[in-house]
Design a protein around this motif. Structure first.
Motif, PDB file in Angstrom:
ATOM      1  N   LEU A 115     -78.982 -58.581  28.159  1.00 42.02           N
ATOM      2  CA  LEU A 115     -78.552 -58.227  29.518  1.00 42.02           C
ATOM      3  C   LEU A 115     -78.874 -56.778  29.837  1.00 42.02           C
ATOM      4  O   LEU A 115     -79.273 -56.448  30.967  1.00 42.02           O
ATOM      5  N   VAL A 116     -78.732 -55.892  28.876  1.00 40.06           N
ATOM      6  CA  VAL A 116     -79.066 -54.477  29.096  1.00 40.06           C
ATOM      7  C   VAL A 116     -80.562 -54.325  29.330  1.00 40.06           C
ATOM      8  O   VAL A 116     -80.995 -53.575  30.218  1.00 40.06           O
ATOM      9  N   GLU A 117     -81.366 -55.051  28.560  1.00 40.21           N
ATOM     10  CA  GLU A 117     -82.823 -54.945  28.713  1.00 40.21           C
ATOM     11  C   GLU A 117     -83.291 -55.472  30.073  1.00 40.21           C
ATOM     12  O   GLU A 117     -84.365 -55.110  30.552  1.00 40.21           O
ATOM     13  N   MET A 128     -84.806 -48.539  27.602  1.00 40.59           N
ATOM     14  CA  MET A 128     -84.225 -47.191  27.585  1.00 40.59           C
ATOM     15  C   MET A 128     -85.153 -46.157  26.955  1.00 40.59           C
ATOM     16  O   MET A 128     -84.908 -44.959  27.065  1.00 40.59           O
ATOM     17  N   HIS A 129     -86.223 -46.601  26.335  1.00 33.43           N
ATOM     18  CA  HIS A 129     -87.110 -45.664  25.657  1.00 33.43           C
ATOM     19  C   HIS A 129     -87.790 -44.707  26.629  1.00 33.43           C
ATOM     20  O   HIS A 129     -88.037 -43.545  26.301  1.00 33.43           O
ATOM     21  N   ALA A 130     -88.090 -45.188  27.837  1.00 30.21           N
ATOM     22  CA  ALA A 130     -88.767 -44.347  28.821  1.00 30.21           C
ATOM     23  C   ALA A 130     -87.814 -43.831  29.900  1.00 30.21           C
ATOM     24  O   ALA A 130     -88.237 -43.195  30.854  1.00 30.21           O
ATOM     25  N   PHE A 131     -86.522 -44.087  29.720  1.00 31.50           N
ATOM     26  CA  PHE A 131     -85.516 -43.668  30.703  1.00 31.50           C
ATOM     27  C   PHE A 131     -84.908 -42.354  30.231  1.00 31.50           C
ATOM     28  O   PHE A 131     -84.337 -42.280  29.143  1.00 31.50           O
ATOM     29  N   ASP A 132     -85.056 -41.295  31.048  1.00 34.94           N
ATOM     30  CA  ASP A 132     -84.664 -39.965  30.593  1.00 34.94           C
ATOM     31  C   ASP A 132     -83.254 -39.568  31.015  1.00 34.94           C
ATOM     32  O   ASP A 132     -82.867 -38.410  30.923  1.00 34.94           O
TER      33      ASP A 132
END
Length: 236
Positions: free
Chosen positions: A123-125, A79-83
């Motif tokens: 699972l999210v990752e 999620m770090h690179a998901f805007d």
């Protein structure tokens, strides 16, 4: 604030707040309306939304709806690179949410809670994060998922989304990758499969619960969709 997973429900009265940790909201049933930074979201089953630390958000939902809410200090790596904040989840994670629901409803001990949280993050990752749909398309999706047993006509769903039938057909196909009625069938068949595998509900009742008054018609459509009849699935 420690990382934790809870089951929550809300009311139709709009509430708002912010907190010093991230939060993920994932519906078990029903939908929730959330507004973050002047953007409105309708989050339904099969979807998730992330509320970042410090973000003010307003929200409301039907009292009967239930949600898995995850308070988390550090976001999963993907999620770090998901805007985006609103995204689709896969069947594996949705199934795990129901496992969480059952586990929390029983005698949950600290060791289980830690393992459950780690599995959730894993699972999210593994998700291929994809931003969710236009708000009007989301309203149609939420209605179909909430009421798979009723007859859905394109015109009625278009009225629900404040669109013309032609506008809905084009927007829905462009957003979801299938027609409105193909999506209705998909939702019905997936629910039917889950009921057949995980419950002892008779096939005729399963048919009714996904909108088929004629069990034979249901069986034919199920066979077309999965390549086996409901009875064959139960035997396997």
């Amino acid at each position: 604030m420690s990382d934790r997973i809870t089951i929550r429900s809300y009311t139709k009265n709009i509430r708002g707040h912010q907190h010093e940790y991230h939060q993920m909201v994932l519906p078990l049933n029903g939908s929730i309306e959330i507004q973050i930074n002047q953007t409105a979201y309708l989050v339904s089953v099969g979807e998730a939304i992330v509320i970042l630390s410090g973000q003010w958000h307003d929200f409301k939902a039907d009292e009967k709806a239930k949600f898995i809410v995850v308070d988390i200090n550090q976001l999963p790596q993907n999620m770090h690179a998901f805007d985006k904040q609103w995204f689709q989840i896969n069947d594996a994670l949705q199934s795990y949410l129901h496992f969480i629901e059952q586990t929390i409803s029983s005698a949950l001990i600290a060791e289980h809670e830690e393992a459950m949280f780690k599995m959730f993050i894993s699972l999210v990752e593994g998700l291929p994060l994809v931003a969710k749909y236009d708000f009007r398309v989301a309203k149609v999706i939420a209605r179909v998922q909430s009421y798979p047993e009723i007859e859905h006509r394109v015109k009625d769903l278009a009225d629900h989304a404040c669109l013309s039938a032609t506008q809905l057909k084009k927007l829905f196909t462009r957003s979801v990758g299938m027609s409105v009625m193909q999506y209705v069938t998909k939702v019905r068949m997936e629910k039917a499969k889950s009921l057949l595998i995980y419950t002892d509900t008779p096939i005729a009742i399963v048919a009714q619960q996904v909108g088929y008054l004629d069990p034979s018609a249901f069986s034919r459509r199920f066979h077309q969709f999965y390549g086996q009849t409901p009875r064959e699935l139960k035997r396997s």
